[in-house]
Design an enzyme around this catalytic site. Structure first.
Site, PDB file in Angstrom:
ATOM      1  N   HIS A 199       0.836  -1.197   0.000  1.00  0.00           N
ATOM      2  CA  HIS A 199       0.000   0.000   0.000  1.00  0.00           C
ATOM      3  C   HIS A 199       0.877   1.256   0.000  1.00  0.00           C
ATOM      4  CE1 HIS A 199      -2.417  -3.277   1.614  1.00  0.00           C
ATOM      5  NE2 HIS A 199      -3.503  -2.604   1.278  1.00  0.00           N
TER       6      HIS A 199
ATOM      7  N   ASN B 157      -7.904  11.603   3.853  1.00  0.00           N
ATOM      8  CA  ASN B 157      -7.628  11.718   2.408  1.00  0.00           C
ATOM      9  C   ASN B 157      -8.841  11.379   1.551  1.00  0.00           C
ATOM     10  OD1 ASN B 157      -7.751   8.845   2.096  1.00  0.00           O
ATOM     11  ND2 ASN B 157      -5.604   8.679   2.722  1.00  0.00           N
TER      12      ASN B 157
ATOM     13  N   HIS C 209      -4.071   3.195  -3.462  1.00  0.00           N
ATOM     14  CA  HIS C 209      -4.241   2.710  -2.095  1.00  0.00           C
ATOM     15  C   HIS C 209      -3.498   1.400  -1.855  1.00  0.00           C
ATOM     16  CE1 HIS C 209      -6.179   1.497   1.684  1.00  0.00           C
ATOM     17  NE2 HIS C 209      -6.359   0.313   1.115  1.00  0.00           N
TER      18      HIS C 209
ATOM     19  N   GLU D 245     -17.791  -4.100  24.419  1.00  0.00           N
ATOM     20  CA  GLU D 245     -16.960  -5.299  24.508  1.00  0.00           C
ATOM     21  C   GLU D 245     -15.767  -5.264  23.555  1.00  0.00           C
ATOM     22  OE1 GLU D 245     -21.156  -6.497  25.708  1.00  0.00           O
ATOM     23  OE2 GLU D 245     -20.246  -5.379  24.041  1.00  0.00           O
TER      24      GLU D 245
ATOM     25  N   HIS E 292     -28.383 -15.711  24.859  1.00  0.00           N
ATOM     26  CA  HIS E 292     -27.393 -15.537  25.918  1.00  0.00           C
ATOM     27  C   HIS E 292     -26.748 -16.856  26.354  1.00  0.00           C
ATOM     28  CE1 HIS E 292     -28.938 -11.530  26.035  1.00  0.00           C
ATOM     29  NE2 HIS E 292     -28.260 -11.201  27.122  1.00  0.00           N
TER      30      HIS E 292
END
Length: 686
Positions: free
Chosen positions: A32, A191, A266, A412, A474
């Protein structure tokens, strides 16, 4: 050095960064180049004249931390590390993205000197930086005195549009703003380009306004105006009550005549012709690859004198502080692993005691915290359920940096990466907690901890369908198997209070591991893949009570070496039931019933599947564990995947579907995960 002269030298350094970066990507035919081209001026300024660092001593505790959250632009940091004098040669840059090199595709902690954390998954590095800044505030509160300030450094991070689109950066930024980390300075590489094209395709929010709402100071500058960048860094340092976001207006691929400002630059090499054109535009010799001008080397050599002097001044300060504060110095040495930690007096329980392992964990935390002042931790808004508060430990807040209880809020993913950042900073042991089912929200952070082999501790309670009435959303089913599939991660699932305390003992004994080394072949890798002394730990703990049972005298040593022990030994056993956690009690009860009926059944408790499998692969398991003539069965309130290769699927009693809402005991009976179900499994009735 006069400002004009300094800026001229910085720009020459920036040109060298650009040249090395595009050459490295071109030689690898992968990488990159856009970020290094766009941000070279910032990088040159930071590493030459802003960061408090000394490349000759990269582990200096009071160095500034620098995190490239946008880790895909790795040639940016590799070029900077090489040019600044870190242990990274020009040949290392030429080996960019090659097998076994010090310059992998994304920066890796523990492999390359000067890389503070493994980055690549966007936003994770930003959240790590929040953890590092947090650690600095805690250590400063603990160790600085009126006469000596030995902890006084900044954390800098570079984040791109992708980092700030990711939810983890939002969680971490919100937390940092609430906590007012004034020594956290983030540069936003604005950018306006991502892989698919302009950010306007999917991202039109006002990032600065969002961060202002989080409680950050917002500053702006052109990415190519060194004076303006310096002024904004000074303004960021002047604001001690808020973290700062410096929005830099940049051009991806800056200097490339035909690709600057385009998504084409990129993540792909410029190509030979465009590299020549770019080097001409930058004033570099288009005929030379990996070229560094003598002026750059002279500039860095001059700056290195200042870095060395700064480091020596801190060394002198630290020596004076140590002499004046022997008790603090002793605590520092323990916290940084220079001295052995004091022995922990773990809680004990009588046989027959009924206690949830989350409660036993809470008691174990109190014992550990009493002996280890550098142990801190918290929960994602579930401390009363996770049992993770350190009693009388105080609460870490903006006005109470010495508090040991961390309140992450319902964040989390952010919590996992912040914990990693605290651990990476060093000087603290840290845990983060939530319900086990929400490990899914944290998995990227757990995986990064495992890749880095850092001893982050993740406390996951409510580890099975025994959660009960909360129902399938859960109730973990696949989570044990999923977590156990992760390399370098140890999942400890204790079967009673005593096993829980020992699980904490094993977790706290771990240190930061060395980076993976190349091995001769796949077989050797398999035998050496798990190192029990390093890496992150998951503690899988129950909501429901479990009964403390009688154990053999050497059970702890057996768990340490083999991950398992005989919870019930039987002479000439023809049947072995393997179990973990809450199902061990059912296995023991079933075995006693079966033995009373004339069978010869023994039970193996396996708190650590990772240690058990490693010992088994290495043919080090005691023969008594799994007699060759015995038939093997296993029970665990989770998916079979964890047990493949140990027992046949038809000999496994577990849960392969999502749970049910109802009282835990009734759900257990529904799934036949009880003593009768285990007995029926062995008797062929299931």
């Amino acid at each position: 050095m006069a400002t004009n002269s300094l800026h001229a030298s910085v720009r020459t350094l920036a040109s060298a960064i650009r040249g090395l970066s595009i050459d490295g990507v071109q030689k690898a035919n992968s990488g990159h180049p856009g970020l290094p081209l766009g941000l070279a001026d910032l990088g040159a300024l930071l590493f030459s004249n802003v960061l408090k660092h000394n490349p000759a001593t990269p582990s200096w505790p009071d160095r500034d931390r620098f995190v490239l959250s946008a880790g895909h632009g790795s040639m940016f940091i590799y070029s900077l590390l090489h040019l600044s004098g870190y242990k990274l040669s020009l040949d290392d840059l030429k080996a960019f993205r090659q097998l076994g090199s010090l310059t992998p595709g994304h920066p890796e902690f523990g492999l390359t000197d000067g890389v503070e954390t493994t980055t690549g998954p966007l936003g994770a590095g930003f959240a790590n930086a929040v953890g590092m800044a947090m650690a600095e505030t805690i250590l400063a509160a603990r160790f600085n005195t009126a006469d000596h300030t030995i902890v006084d450094h900044y954390t800098y991070t570079i984040a791109g549009d992708g980092c700030l689109m990711e939810g983890v950066s939002a969680e971490a930024a919100s937390f940092a703003g609430h906590q007012g980390f004034g020594k956290l300075i983030a540069f936003y590489d604005s950018n306006r380009i991502t892989i698919e094209g302009e950010t306007g395709l999917a991202f039109t929010e006002d990032v600065a306004l969002r961060f202002e709402a989080y409680g950050w100071q917002i500053l702006r500058a052109s990415g190519y105006d060194l004076g303006a960048i310096e002024a904004q860094i000074a303004a960021a340092k002047a604001e001690t009550g808020k973290p700062s976001l410096i929005v830099l207006d940049t051009i991806i691929g800056y200097g490339s005549p035909n690709k600057a400002g385009s998504h084409e630059v990129h993540g792909a090499p410029l190509g030979a012709d465009e590299i020549k054109a770019t080097k001409l535009a930058l004033g570099l010799n288009p005929e030379l690859d990996f070229d560094v001008a003598p002026a750059v080397q002279s500039f860095i050599a001059e700056q290195a004198k200042g870095w060395k002097k700064s480091y020596q001044a801190w060394q002198d300060l630290f020596a004076a502080w140590s002499k004046a504060n022997p008790a603090l110095k002793d605590s520092w040495d323990i916290a940084h692993g220079i001295k052995a930690a004091p022995a922990i007096t773990w809680p004990t329980w009588a046989v027959g005691t009924k206690l949830a392992t989350r409660s036993a964990s809470g008691q174990s935390i109190q014992s550990a915290a009493a002996a280890l002042p550098h142990l801190i931790g918290g929960s994602a808004d579930l401390a009363p359920s996770n049992n993770t508060d350190i009693k009388n430990g105080g609460h870490f807040q903006k006005d109470s940096r010495s508090g040991r209880n961390l309140h992450f809020g319902v964040r989390e993913h952010g919590m996992g990466n912040i914990v990693n950042g605290i651990v990476l900073h060093q000087g603290l042991k840290c845990y983060g907690a939530t319900f086990m089912v929400f490990a899914d929200y944290m998995r990227p952070a757990i995986r990064l901890a495992a890749i880095m082999k850092i001893p982050s501790i993740f406390v996951f309670t409510h580890d099975s369908f025994w959660v009960g009435e909360d129902g399938p959303t859960h109730q973990p089913v696949e989570h044990l198997a999923s977590l156990r599939s992760m390399s370098n991660l140890e999942v400890l699932r204790p079967a009673d209070a005593e096993e829980t305390a020992y699980a904490w003992e094993l977790a706290l004994a771990k240190g930061i591991g060395t980076h993976h080394a190349a091995h001769a072949n796949q077989r050797e890798r398999a035998l050496t893949s798990f190192d029990p002394t390093t890496g992150p730990v998951v503690l899988a703990l129950t909501r429901q009570n479990l009964t403390v049972f009688v154990k053999p005298a050497d059970w702890k040593e057996s768990v340490k070496n083999f991950g398992a022990y005989l919870a019930l030994a039987t002479t000439n056993a023809d049947t072995v039931i393997l179990a973990t956690g809450s199902e061990l009690g059912a296995a023991l009860t079933a075995a006693e019933k079966l033995n009373s009926e004339g069978k010869k059944v023994q039970v193996l408790s396996i708190p650590s599947m990772e240690r058990f499998r490693a010992a088994r692969r290495a043919k080090k398991l005691p023969g008594a564990f799994l007699p060759t003539s015995a038939k093997l069965y296993a029970v665990e309130a989770g998916h079979y995947f964890s047990w493949a290769g140990l027992v046949e699927e038809e000999n496994f009693l577990g849960v392969s579907r999502f749970g049910e809402s109802g009282p835990g005991e009734k759900v257990a009976a529904h799934f036949c995960i009880d003593a009768q179900g285990v007995a029926d499994l062995v008797n062929g009735k299931l």
